[in-house]
Structure formats: C-alpha cells, structure tokens
Design a protein around this motif. Structure first.
Motif, PDB file in Angstrom:
ATOM      1  N   TYR A   1      -6.233  -8.720   7.324  1.00 48.16           N
ATOM      2  CA  TYR A   1      -5.975  -7.836   6.186  1.00 48.16           C
ATOM      3  C   TYR A   1      -4.817  -6.917   6.564  1.00 48.16           C
ATOM      4  N   PRO A   2      -3.799  -6.767   5.693  1.00 51.81           N
ATOM      5  CA  PRO A   2      -2.610  -5.969   6.062  1.00 51.81           C
ATOM      6  C   PRO A   2      -2.973  -4.563   6.526  1.00 51.81           C
ATOM      7  N   SER A   3      -2.522  -4.210   7.713  1.00 52.72           N
ATOM      8  CA  SER A   3      -2.905  -2.926   8.306  1.00 52.72           C
ATOM      9  C   SER A   3      -2.385  -1.734   7.506  1.00 52.72           C
ATOM     10  N   LEU A   4      -1.193  -1.853   6.904  1.00 56.12           N
ATOM     11  CA  LEU A   4      -0.675  -0.764   6.088  1.00 56.12           C
ATOM     12  C   LEU A   4      -1.566  -0.502   4.883  1.00 56.12           C
ATOM     13  N   LEU A   5      -2.089  -1.571   4.303  1.00 59.65           N
ATOM     14  CA  LEU A   5      -2.925  -1.428   3.113  1.00 59.65           C
ATOM     15  C   LEU A   5      -4.263  -0.775   3.447  1.00 59.65           C
ATOM     16  N   LYS A   6      -4.751  -0.996   4.666  1.00 58.76           N
ATOM     17  CA  LYS A   6      -6.006  -0.373   5.076  1.00 58.76           C
ATOM     18  C   LYS A   6      -5.913   1.143   5.110  1.00 58.76           C
ATOM     19  N   GLU A   7      -4.705   1.665   5.222  1.00 54.45           N
ATOM     20  CA  GLU A   7      -4.520   3.109   5.369  1.00 54.45           C
ATOM     21  C   GLU A   7      -4.671   3.879   4.062  1.00 54.45           C
ATOM     22  N   ILE A   8      -4.588   3.208   2.907  1.00 53.10           N
ATOM     23  CA  ILE A   8      -4.587   3.942   1.644  1.00 53.10           C
ATOM     24  C   ILE A   8      -5.998   4.361   1.263  1.00 53.10           C
ATOM     25  N   TYR A   9      -6.103   5.221   0.264  1.00 52.71           N
ATOM     26  CA  TYR A   9      -7.385   5.797  -0.127  1.00 52.71           C
ATOM     27  C   TYR A   9      -8.364   4.750  -0.651  1.00 52.71           C
ATOM     28  N   ASP A  10      -7.901   3.841  -1.479  1.00 51.90           N
ATOM     29  CA  ASP A  10      -8.808   2.877  -2.112  1.00 51.90           C
ATOM     30  C   ASP A  10      -8.290   1.444  -2.034  1.00 51.90           C
ATOM     31  N   PRO A  11      -8.193   0.890  -0.833  1.00 53.56           N
ATOM     32  CA  PRO A  11      -7.755  -0.510  -0.726  1.00 53.56           C
ATOM     33  C   PRO A  11      -8.788  -1.430  -1.350  1.00 53.56           C
ATOM     34  N   PRO A  12      -8.372  -2.571  -1.883  1.00 51.14           N
ATOM     35  CA  PRO A  12      -9.343  -3.506  -2.459  1.00 51.14           C
ATOM     36  C   PRO A  12     -10.248  -4.099  -1.382  1.00 51.14           C
ATOM     37  N   LEU A  13     -11.490  -4.346  -1.755  1.00 49.14           N
ATOM     38  CA  LEU A  13     -12.424  -4.967  -0.821  1.00 49.14           C
ATOM     39  C   LEU A  13     -11.935  -6.354  -0.430  1.00 49.14           C
ATOM     40  N   VAL A  14     -11.425  -7.090  -1.415  1.00 51.24           N
ATOM     41  CA  VAL A  14     -10.959  -8.465  -1.190  1.00 51.24           C
ATOM     42  C   VAL A  14      -9.515  -8.581  -1.648  1.00 51.24           C
ATOM     43  N   LEU A  15      -8.718  -9.274  -0.865  1.00 48.83           N
ATOM     44  CA  LEU A  15      -7.331  -9.554  -1.206  1.00 48.83           C
ATOM     45  C   LEU A  15      -7.147 -11.074  -1.259  1.00 48.83           C
ATOM     46  N   PHE A  16      -6.631 -11.556  -2.374  1.00 45.67           N
ATOM     47  CA  PHE A  16      -6.336 -12.975  -2.535  1.00 45.67           C
ATOM     48  C   PHE A  16      -4.843 -13.199  -2.321  1.00 45.67           C
ATOM     49  N   TRP A  17      -4.487 -14.375  -1.822  1.00 44.32           N
ATOM     50  CA  TRP A  17      -3.062 -14.662  -1.667  1.00 44.32           C
ATOM     51  C   TRP A  17      -2.788 -16.150  -1.638  1.00 44.32           C
ATOM     52  N   LYS A  18      -1.549 -16.472  -2.023  1.00 45.75           N
ATOM     53  CA  LYS A  18      -0.965 -17.802  -1.840  1.00 45.75           C
ATOM     54  C   LYS A  18       0.221 -17.643  -0.912  1.00 45.75           C
ATOM     55  N   GLY A  19       0.421 -18.603  -0.038  1.00 43.31           N
ATOM     56  CA  GLY A  19       1.517 -18.513   0.917  1.00 43.31           C
ATOM     57  C   GLY A  19       1.082 -17.775   2.159  1.00 43.31           C
ATOM     58  N   THR A  20       1.657 -16.611   2.401  1.00 41.89           N
ATOM     59  CA  THR A  20       1.329 -15.817   3.585  1.00 41.89           C
ATOM     60  C   THR A  20       1.056 -14.372   3.173  1.00 41.89           C
ATOM     61  N   LEU A  21       0.537 -13.605   4.114  1.00 39.06           N
ATOM     62  CA  LEU A  21       0.402 -12.162   3.948  1.00 39.06           C
ATOM     63  C   LEU A  21       1.563 -11.470   4.665  1.00 39.06           C
ATOM     64  N   PRO A  22       1.933 -10.253   4.246  1.00 34.38           N
ATOM     65  CA  PRO A  22       3.015  -9.544   4.938  1.00 34.38           C
ATOM     66  C   PRO A  22       2.666  -9.302   6.401  1.00 34.38           C
ATOM     67  N   PRO A  23       3.676  -9.168   7.253  1.00 32.18           N
ATOM     68  CA  PRO A  23       3.419  -8.898   8.675  1.00 32.18           C
ATOM     69  C   PRO A  23       2.727  -7.557   8.852  1.00 32.18           C
ATOM     70  N   GLY A  24       2.346  -7.267  10.084  1.00 28.91           N
ATOM     71  CA  GLY A  24       1.546  -6.084  10.381  1.00 28.91           C
ATOM     72  C   GLY A  24       2.235  -4.759  10.135  1.00 28.91           C
ATOM     73  N   ASN A  25       1.951  -3.832  10.968  1.00 28.61           N
ATOM     74  CA  ASN A  25       2.378  -2.444  10.787  1.00 28.61           C
ATOM     75  C   ASN A  25       3.849  -2.286  11.166  1.00 28.61           C
ATOM     76  N   GLU A  26       4.743  -2.649  10.242  1.00 29.36           N
ATOM     77  CA  GLU A  26       6.171  -2.522  10.498  1.00 29.36           C
ATOM     78  C   GLU A  26       6.875  -2.104   9.215  1.00 29.36           C
ATOM     79  N   ASP A  27       8.155  -1.723   9.327  1.00 32.89           N
ATOM     80  CA  ASP A  27       8.900  -1.281   8.159  1.00 32.89           C
ATOM     81  C   ASP A  27       8.938  -2.359   7.084  1.00 32.89           C
ATOM     82  N   SER A  28       8.739  -1.941   5.847  1.00 27.48           N
ATOM     83  CA  SER A  28       8.843  -2.852   4.709  1.00 27.48           C
ATOM     84  C   SER A  28       9.352  -2.061   3.517  1.00 27.48           C
ATOM     85  N   LEU A  29       9.984  -2.748   2.593  1.00 28.77           N
ATOM     86  CA  LEU A  29      10.672  -2.095   1.483  1.00 28.77           C
ATOM     87  C   LEU A  29      10.138  -2.578   0.149  1.00 28.77           C
TER      88      LEU A  29
END
Length: 334
Positions: free
Chosen positions: A85-113
C-alpha cells in the motif's frame, strides 16, 4: 487477512477507517463476521450505525462477487495494512481501506508530482500541463493526476510521450475509463509502466459525488501539487484543500494567474501558494534541459517525433477541440 471480509467492510462507507479495522480485527473470518449483529457492531464501535441495512451474510455474498469480478477484470487490490500500500497515502487522515489498481502502484516514499486543473483550460495552460508531465516523467519523477479532460489529460500525455510513468486516480472502477475518449491515454499509461488507481469497486460507473472524494487520493499520493489553471468552482481546488490538510506543498503555475478560467488558481497564489513556471522550479537540479529535438514541440510549429508519435500534434489538438469532453458536449463530473 480474509479478502472476502475485507471487501465486505470496504462497502460500509458510513464507517471510518479505524472502525473498519476494528471490526476486521474482531471478526476476521467469514463465519464469525456472518454472525455479527447490528447491536454487537454498535456496542463494539460505541456509536449508532447510520446505514439502511446491516446484513453481514448478504455483504459477504456481494464481496464474493466483487472478488470474482476483480480477478476476471485483471484488477489487483490491497488493504491499508499491506506492505505494498503506498506509504505516502498511509499518512493522510482518511486513506481508503482498500485500493484497487491496474498496472502498477506508485513507488514508495519519494518525490512525486500531481498536476491538476480545469477540464476546459486555455491552450497555453494545456500546453504547460503537458510540459510539466513530460519534464517530470522523463526525469523519473512520478506524475499523478485524475485522467480528466483538459489539464489532467495533458499531464498524463506529457508523461507517457517519452515513456515516463504516470498514475491516474479514477472516480470510477479501474475497469471504466472516464471520459471514454481517454481510453488510449489509459492504455499508454499502462504500457509505460504506470497504473490506474481507484478506491471504488470494479464496475463503479461515473458519479458526481465520487470525483471530489478521489481528489484526496491524488494529493495523498503526491509530495507536490501544481494547480495549473482553475476557475473559482473547480475540482482542482478540492485537491489543493486536501493537500494543505495533508501537509503537502501546493503550487500554482504562472499561466493560471489571469482571466476568468484562472480565478481559483490566482486566489491560491494570493493566499501564499508558490508560483512556478516549470518542473525545474519544483525540483531544482533534478530536471535535465530538453534535448534539441524536444524543444520544437513547445516553441515552434515543427514536428518533434518519438518514433511515430507527434508531440507537437498532441499539444495542438486542443486548439481544434477545446478539450475532449467539451467538444463532445458530454456530461463531465471531474
């Protein structure tokens, strides 16, 4: 973790994340969960449940169908307790319990735009969104946006034009591309190693209430959020609000400071958002200058090609259409 129980709890939108996790901890298996009563759930959570019905057996049956449909559609999913589960997303107040995706998930805790803005941008704003996506993508910086017409689509196109990776956060299920005219962009995103991400179950159709909700995920997956151009009532401003709450940096592109299409983004600048003119202003030292064949696509009308792909034509198409959704006069919720 039992996937059926996980998906059943994910459908309980009236519960907060910590409440879902508590129920998952206490009733981790289908047999135990199917016997859960409303009274027991309310007692455990310490509050009244505000939902029309509470039938765990039917919820588990629906979850089984959801799991089968996701597998059939080639859609992966994970919970907020999983390591992928993306580490940046875990930091927010209300991340979703489940995340669905096609392809790949974004890389870990690094700069993104994140690049966001109106679905009916000026030609210059659409061009600048494209260039932001291209510059970030070709320098290995993940680009996040919402696959909407206008600014979002231009940023995704810019990233994939030189094989950069970008991720689209959808207000639909991962199996439904909206607007439909962006089907090719979605395919290009997957082919370049990016992904389509959603908290909504596969098969979820466009609904106006889902798009503002997904904006917190766009900002949650990003360290920097650029509002390229936005009028006063724009979904991009929701993303900016979420980003500020999440402690992320909100920036405004200088092309979004004048005119009625820019009233919202100009207001952000007046409130203190930093104004930038390029990706190099956001990531100093990380953005390499364009190679000679790339300069032509935003400075002159000559064609710059990457294989058989015309970058210049991709930028200028909005001059004829005014934006995909706008040109086709289709309803748009993004």
């Amino acid at each position: 973790m039992n996937q059926i129980v996980l998906l059943a709890l994910h459908r309980l939108s009236s519960l907060r994340l910590e409440e879902k996790l508590l129920l998952l901890k206490e009733y981790p298996h289908e047999k135990a969960f199917s016997g859960l009563t409303r009274f027991e759930a309310e007692w455990l959570l310490g509050r009244k449940l505000y939902c029309r019905s509470f039938n765990p057996s039917k919820m588990l049956e629906q979850a089984g169908d959801d799991l089968a449909f996701a597998e059939k559609s080639g859609i992966s999913f994970c919970s907020c307790t999983d390591s992928n589960y993306p580490s940046l997303l875990k930091e927010i107040y209300d991340p979703p319990l489940v995340l669905f995706w096609k392809g790949t998930l974004p890389p870990g805790n690094e700069d993104s735009l994140a690049v966001v803005g109106t679905r009916k941008p000026s030609l210059s704003a659409e061009k600048e969104a494209f260039v932001l996506g291209l510059d970030a993508g070709r320098n290995g910086i993940p680009v996040i946006s919402g696959l909407a017409a206008g600014v979002d689509g231009a940023a995704h196109k810019g990233a994939v034009s030189l094989k950069g990776r970008t991720w689209a956060v959808l207000g639909t299920g991962c199996d439904i591309v909206y607007p439909a005219a962006h089907g090719k962009i979605a395919k290009d995103i997957l082919a370049a190693g990016g992904g389509l991400i959603s908290e909504f179950f596969p098969g979820t159709i466009p609904c106006r209430y889902n798009f503002p909700k997904r904006n917190r995920i766009i900002s949650g997956l990003s360290t920097h959020i650029v509002v390229v151009q936005a009028p006063r009532r724009s979904g991009a401003l929701y993303t900016a609000d979420y980003a500020l709450e999440q402690g992320r940096e909100v920036l405004v592109h200088r092309c979004g400071l004048e005119g009625t299409r820019s009233e919202g983004s100009a207001s952000l600048a007046e409130q203190g958002a930093r104004v930038i003119g390029s990706a190099a202003d956001i990531f100093p030292g990380r953005i390499a200058p364009p190679v000679p064949t790339e300069r032509g696509f935003w400075n002159t009308p000559r064609t710059a090609r990457e294989g058989d792909f015309s970058l210049w034509r991709m930028i200028c198409q909005s001059e004829k259409t005014g934006g995909t959704a706008h040109a086709e006069r289709m309803p748009y919720y993004g």
